[in-house]
Every structure is written in C-alpha cells, then in structure tokens.
Design a protein around this motif. Structure first.
Motif, PDB file in Angstrom:
ATOM      1  N   GLU A 163      -4.828 -14.098  -5.100  1.00 25.44           N
ATOM      2  CA  GLU A 163      -5.060 -13.031  -6.066  1.00 25.44           C
ATOM      3  C   GLU A 163      -5.400 -11.709  -5.378  1.00 25.44           C
ATOM      4  OE1 GLU A 163      -6.358 -15.969  -6.127  1.00 25.44           O
ATOM      5  OE2 GLU A 163      -5.552 -16.909  -7.949  1.00 25.44           O
ATOM      6  N   ILE A 164      -6.129 -11.794  -4.254  1.00 23.95           N
ATOM      7  CA  ILE A 164      -6.483 -10.572  -3.518  1.00 23.95           C
ATOM      8  C   ILE A 164      -5.234  -9.904  -2.963  1.00 23.95           C
ATOM      9  CG2 ILE A 164      -7.755  -9.670  -1.540  1.00 23.95           C
ATOM     10  CD1 ILE A 164      -9.747 -11.905  -1.882  1.00 23.95           C
ATOM     11  N   ILE A 165      -4.350 -10.703  -2.386  1.00 23.28           N
ATOM     12  CA  ILE A 165      -3.126 -10.152  -1.812  1.00 23.28           C
ATOM     13  C   ILE A 165      -2.211  -9.626  -2.912  1.00 23.28           C
ATOM     14  CG2 ILE A 165      -1.083 -10.728  -0.452  1.00 23.28           C
ATOM     15  CD1 ILE A 165      -2.768 -12.782   1.032  1.00 23.28           C
ATOM     16  N   GLU A 166      -2.111 -10.375  -4.001  1.00 23.21           N
ATOM     17  CA  GLU A 166      -1.258  -9.921  -5.108  1.00 23.21           C
ATOM     18  C   GLU A 166      -1.799  -8.659  -5.754  1.00 23.21           C
ATOM     19  OE1 GLU A 166      -1.065 -13.272  -7.646  1.00 23.21           O
ATOM     20  OE2 GLU A 166       0.272 -14.432  -6.336  1.00 23.21           O
ATOM     21  N   ALA A 167      -3.118  -8.510  -5.802  1.00 18.87           N
ATOM     22  CA  ALA A 167      -3.702  -7.286  -6.357  1.00 18.87           C
ATOM     23  C   ALA A 167      -3.362  -6.088  -5.485  1.00 18.87           C
ATOM     24  CB  ALA A 167      -5.217  -7.441  -6.476  1.00 18.87           C
ATOM     25  N   ALA A 168      -3.405  -6.268  -4.179  1.00 13.90           N
ATOM     26  CA  ALA A 168      -3.039  -5.175  -3.282  1.00 13.90           C
ATOM     27  C   ALA A 168      -1.568  -4.821  -3.431  1.00 13.90           C
ATOM     28  CB  ALA A 168      -3.361  -5.570  -1.839  1.00 13.90           C
ATOM     29  N   ARG A 169      -0.715  -5.845  -3.556  1.00 10.57           N
ATOM     30  CA  ARG A 169       0.710  -5.581  -3.742  1.00 10.57           C
ATOM     31  C   ARG A 169       0.965  -4.882  -5.067  1.00 10.57           C
ATOM     32  NH1 ARG A 169       4.259  -8.336  -0.720  1.00 10.57           N
ATOM     33  NH2 ARG A 169       5.657  -6.720  -1.556  1.00 10.57           N
ATOM     34  N   ALA A 170       0.190  -5.253  -6.110  1.00 11.16           N
ATOM     35  CA  ALA A 170       0.354  -4.603  -7.411  1.00 11.16           C
ATOM     36  C   ALA A 170      -0.061  -3.144  -7.378  1.00 11.16           C
ATOM     37  CB  ALA A 170      -0.462  -5.358  -8.463  1.00 11.16           C
ATOM     38  N   ASP A 171      -0.997  -2.805  -6.505  1.00  9.81           N
ATOM     39  CA  ASP A 171      -1.423  -1.412  -6.364  1.00  9.81           C
ATOM     40  C   ASP A 171      -0.475  -0.585  -5.522  1.00  9.81           C
ATOM     41  OD1 ASP A 171      -3.616  -1.871  -7.920  1.00  9.81           O
ATOM     42  OD2 ASP A 171      -4.968  -2.260  -6.233  1.00  9.81           O
ATOM     43  N   GLY A 172       0.602  -1.197  -5.059  1.00 12.83           N
ATOM     44  CA  GLY A 172       1.614  -0.450  -4.321  1.00 12.83           C
ATOM     45  C   GLY A 172       1.563  -0.612  -2.818  1.00 12.83           C
ATOM     46  N   GLY A 174       2.357  -2.174   0.702  1.00 12.51           N
ATOM     47  CA  GLY A 174       3.392  -3.011   1.289  1.00 12.51           C
ATOM     48  C   GLY A 174       2.775  -4.178   2.041  1.00 12.51           C
ATOM     49  N   ARG A 175       3.642  -4.991   2.619  1.00 12.93           N
ATOM     50  CA  ARG A 175       3.129  -6.152   3.343  1.00 12.93           C
ATOM     51  C   ARG A 175       2.295  -5.732   4.549  1.00 12.93           C
ATOM     52  NH1 ARG A 175       5.220 -10.774   1.378  1.00 12.93           N
ATOM     53  NH2 ARG A 175       7.249 -10.736   0.339  1.00 12.93           N
ATOM     54  N   LEU A 176       2.743  -4.715   5.269  1.00  9.94           N
ATOM     55  CA  LEU A 176       2.000  -4.262   6.435  1.00  9.94           C
ATOM     56  C   LEU A 176       0.662  -3.663   6.036  1.00  9.94           C
ATOM     57  CD1 LEU A 176       1.922  -3.850   9.474  1.00  9.94           C
ATOM     58  CD2 LEU A 176       3.085  -1.653   9.148  1.00  9.94           C
ATOM     59  N   ARG A 177       0.651  -2.853   4.974  1.00  8.22           N
ATOM     60  CA  ARG A 177      -0.610  -2.258   4.513  1.00  8.22           C
ATOM     61  C   ARG A 177      -1.557  -3.335   3.994  1.00  8.22           C
ATOM     62  NH1 ARG A 177      -2.346   2.706   2.391  1.00  8.22           N
ATOM     63  NH2 ARG A 177      -4.605   2.533   2.148  1.00  8.22           N
ATOM     64  N   THR A 178      -1.028  -4.314   3.298  1.00 10.01           N
ATOM     65  CA  THR A 178      -1.861  -5.418   2.808  1.00 10.01           C
ATOM     66  C   THR A 178      -2.470  -6.193   3.973  1.00 10.01           C
ATOM     67  OG1 THR A 178      -0.461  -5.631   0.837  1.00 10.01           O
ATOM     68  CG2 THR A 178      -1.865  -7.514   1.414  1.00 10.01           C
ATOM     69  N   PHE A 179      -1.657  -6.438   4.985  1.00 17.29           N
ATOM     70  CA  PHE A 179      -2.148  -7.158   6.149  1.00 17.29           C
ATOM     71  C   PHE A 179      -3.238  -6.356   6.868  1.00 17.29           C
ATOM     72  CE2 PHE A 179      -1.659  -7.641  10.812  1.00 17.29           C
ATOM     73  CZ  PHE A 179      -2.154  -8.921  10.936  1.00 17.29           C
ATOM     74  N   ARG A 180      -3.010  -5.066   7.036  1.00 17.91           N
ATOM     75  CA  ARG A 180      -3.955  -4.241   7.792  1.00 17.91           C
ATOM     76  C   ARG A 180      -5.231  -3.945   7.015  1.00 17.91           C
ATOM     77  NH1 ARG A 180      -0.926  -0.231   8.317  1.00 17.91           N
ATOM     78  NH2 ARG A 180      -1.892   1.190   6.819  1.00 17.91           N
ATOM     79  N   SER A 181      -5.127  -3.685   5.730  1.00 15.86           N
ATOM     80  CA  SER A 181      -6.278  -3.214   4.945  1.00 15.86           C
ATOM     81  C   SER A 181      -6.992  -4.311   4.170  1.00 15.86           C
ATOM     82  CB  SER A 181      -5.817  -2.127   3.959  1.00 15.86           C
ATOM     83  OG  SER A 181      -5.224  -1.039   4.642  1.00 15.86           O
TER      84      SER A 181
END
Length: 271
Positions: A163-172, A174-181
């Motif tokens: 859910e945390i990763i999907e929430a980040a993806r829903a906020d726009g 990308g995979r790299l930004r989700t991984f880093r942040s």
C-alpha cells in the motif's frame, strides 16, 4: 518453587564462565599490547605499569595498512549496497521473470570457495592491470558483499506493505523516485545490517589480499599482521597492539549498530 531461582543462578554462573573463557583471548591481547617489548610469556596477568610503546610502533609500521583496509572496506560497502539495493527491490516488488532462478544463482555464489574466485580474479586482474590496486580489492571483496546484501535486503523489502508503494505511485512517483524516497528510508535497518556485515567481510579478508597484492603499495592490515609476525617476533607488544587497533573499528561498529542489526535481521523473518 525454590528450584527455579537456583536453576536461574546456575545458568547465570555458567553463562558468565563461558563468556569469560571466550573473552579471555581478547583480554590477553590487550594485556600483551601494554607490556614492554620482549617475550609476552614474561608479562604479568595485569599491566600494572602499562607501556604504550607497542602502539607507537604499530601506528608507525601499520598505520598505512589500517588506512588501506578502511578505504577498501568503505569502498566495498558503497559498491555492494549500490548494486544490491536496487537488485533486491526489483526481486521483491517488480514483476521480474525467473526470480527463483536468479535467487538460486545468488545463493550459489555464496557456496563457491573463495580460493576459486581469487585464482580466477588473479588471471583477469593481471590482464587488466588491477593487481595491487584499491579498485581491484574493492571489486574482489564485493563478490561476497553483494550476494549477502541482496538476500538481506530482499527479505526485508518483501515485508514492506505494498500500500505504501502503491500510494507513492498514485501520487505520480515513478519507480526510481519510489525506490529512492520511500523504499530506502523504510529499509534503513536492513541497509545498516547489510553494510555492517559487508564491512566485516572486507575488513577481515585475508585471501583476496594475499592473492591480489604482490607489493607493499596496497596492503590491508590483515596481510600486514601476517608479515609483521615474521619480521618482529621479538616485539609481541607491537604485534598485539596492531591486533587491538585492527579489532577496534569492528568492535565499535558492532556496539553502535547493534540495535539496527537486531531490527534488520528479525524484521525480515516477520510477516
């Protein structure tokens, strides 16, 4: 009702005795390093008049080797985490084909004897000009650090709620930004655990150091102690002082990072 406390005291006494036996070599190493130069067997059980000349000699002769070990260990940690963290994230959360095959390959690399890897690297390094270089030792030591870090980090990242990763993806993101942040900040304990063990692997390495270095230009402290014993067998205080200095960084890191290591090791097994 009275037997339980007696058993508890007996267990405590047995534990103290076992710890004392295991720590005695460490105590004797420190004690011998504070004795005057000469035969260690003539020293007392306690350094009532400590002599620090052994540390002065050790720093003079082995200071460069300690710096070499520190540079190689930190470089190996940086390279291992830089490669293992994204690989672990991909294996844990991305739809990658053949994940089981990849993980099996990672485990197989842990079973290959180090001497086999060292011999293979020697021939390659001789052609590439990487013998007696910091980069060569960093790459060699990372062959043990990267697979271990992948296993530890993937086990932890699998337990990160999707859910945390999907929430980040829903906020726009990308995979790299989700991984880093998102993923990396949450995986701090696992990253510290992988970094610490990689540092320990590299700091205590002797096989790669012996095989891939042929001069005194780049010599880790493990190889320095090996050569030091043969050259200064009558100065055991300096040899033991070198051993104390070589043990100090790992002991300090284990004490400082033990809370993160315990959390990182246990959390990967909890779902």
């Amino acid at each position: 009702m009275k037997r339980a406390p007696r058993r508890g005291r007996l267990s405590t006494i047995v534990g103290i005795v076992l710890i004392a036996v295991m720590l005695f070599p460490v105590y004797w190493m420190v004690n011998a390093s504070l004795q005057p130069a000469g035969n260690t067997l003539q020293g007392g059980w306690f350094p009532f008049h400590p002599d620090f000349s052994g540390y002065a000699t050790a720093l003079r002769d082995q200071g460069g080797n300690l710096v070499t070990s520190l540079v190689v260990s930190l470089g190996s940690v940086a390279l291992s985490l830089g490669l293992a963290a994204p690989a672990a994230y991909a294996l844990a959360h991305l739809p990658v084909r053949g994940i089981d095959f990849v993980l099996f390959g990672v485990l197989i690399t842990q079973m290959v004897p180090g001497i086999v890897v060292a011999d293979a690297l020697y021939g390659a390094y001789n052609d590439l000009g990487l013998l007696n270089t910091y980069l060569g030792l960093i790459l060699a030591d990372s062959t043990a650090g990267v697979p271990f870090a992948i296993i530890v980090l993937r086990s932890f990242m699998q337990n990160i709620p999707r859910e945390i990763i999907e929430a980040a993806r829903a906020d726009g993101a990308g995979r790299l930004r989700t991984f880093r942040s998102v993923v990396l900040p949450v995986s701090t304990n696992a990253l510290i655990t992988a970094a610490l063990f990689t540092f320990l692997f590299t700091w205590s390495d002797f096989l790669f150091a012996l095989t891939l270095t042929t001069t005194d230009t780049v010599r880790p402290v493990t190889l320095g102690i090996y050569a030091y014993i043969g050259a200064h067998t009558n100065q055991w205080n300096a040899i033991m002082a070198t051993a104390v200095l070589a043990s100090a960084p790992t002991a300090v890191l284990l004490v400082v990072a033990q809370r993160h290591v315990a959390a990182g090791a246990v959390s990967g097994a909890i779902k």
